[in-house]
Design a protein around this motif. Sequence first.
Motif, mmCIF file in Angstrom:
data_model
loop_
_atom_site.group_PDB
_atom_site.id
_atom_site.type_symbol
_atom_site.label_atom_id
_atom_site.label_comp_id
_atom_site.label_asym_id
_atom_site.label_seq_id
_atom_site.Cartn_x
_atom_site.Cartn_y
_atom_site.Cartn_z
ATOM 1 N N TYR A 178 -5.705 19.567 22.015
ATOM 2 C CA TYR A 178 -5.560 18.549 20.969
ATOM 3 C C TYR A 178 -6.368 17.294 21.306
ATOM 4 O O TYR A 178 -7.121 16.788 20.471
ATOM 5 C CB TYR A 178 -4.077 18.223 20.774
ATOM 6 N N VAL A 179 -6.242 16.809 22.523
ATOM 7 C CA VAL A 179 -7.001 15.622 22.937
ATOM 8 C C VAL A 179 -8.508 15.914 22.876
ATOM 9 O O VAL A 179 -9.291 15.086 22.403
ATOM 10 C CB VAL A 179 -6.569 15.148 24.341
ATOM 11 N N SER A 180 -8.903 17.095 23.322
ATOM 12 C CA SER A 180 -10.319 17.463 23.280
ATOM 13 C C SER A 180 -10.828 17.521 21.840
ATOM 14 O O SER A 180 -11.966 17.140 21.558
ATOM 15 C CB SER A 180 -10.540 18.801 23.980
ATOM 16 N N SER A 181 -9.985 17.972 20.926
ATOM 17 C CA SER A 181 -10.340 17.975 19.511
ATOM 18 C C SER A 181 -10.515 16.549 19.002
ATOM 19 O O SER A 181 -11.482 16.251 18.293
ATOM 20 C CB SER A 181 -9.267 18.702 18.698
ATOM 21 N N LEU A 182 -9.583 15.672 19.355
ATOM 22 C CA LEU A 182 -9.692 14.267 18.934
ATOM 23 C C LEU A 182 -10.977 13.638 19.461
ATOM 24 O O LEU A 182 -11.564 12.773 18.811
ATOM 25 C CB LEU A 182 -8.475 13.472 19.415
ATOM 26 N N ASN A 183 -11.406 14.068 20.637
ATOM 27 C CA ASN A 183 -12.642 13.553 21.240
ATOM 28 C C ASN A 183 -13.887 14.302 20.764
ATOM 29 O O ASN A 183 -14.987 14.011 21.221
ATOM 30 C CB ASN A 183 -12.555 13.617 22.765
#
Length: 178
Positions: free
Chosen positions: A52-57
Amino acid sequence: MPHITLPTDEPGILGLFRFRPETAGPLNQLVEVLLRGDSTLSRGERELIAAYVSSLNSCRFCFSSHAAFAAAQLPEGMTLVEQVRADPDGAPIPAKTKALLAIAAAVQQGGQEVSDKHVEAARAEGATDLEIHDTVLIAAAFCMFNRYVDGLGTFAPDDPAGYAEMAKVIVAEGYGTH
């Protein structure tokens, strides 16, 4: 094309680890503890936070990798990962997971974006101090990993099958061997 000359054509962080193995060891140890070590959060849930964090980034390699790793360890598979990516509040996940993802999203924006309200919401859903701690550290670490991978212009394959193959190895053997 990577911004530096790498000793291998392996994608994403894998090529960077081959370039500088003395940093790969400690980074892999950190990820092993965060995503596979003892925790009341499942391995799939922790991989979901990383994805999820990687997607946001907008880190394609890290999202694709950790989405595959999460999917391989969650009964609902990639369908759930994509639902969380699109709309974590509407995804069919426990309220505690939603609250932890909200903390992770705040960390992604900046550490000071995590508020008492975020923490209180997670605690109200049963999150422990350790789960809150680890969520913040997973989110912070993946912001670093995402910037490492993208900041050096590494290659990210388009084919999901390659990430699914990597998931088999990670699920079976962990991060310390790669």
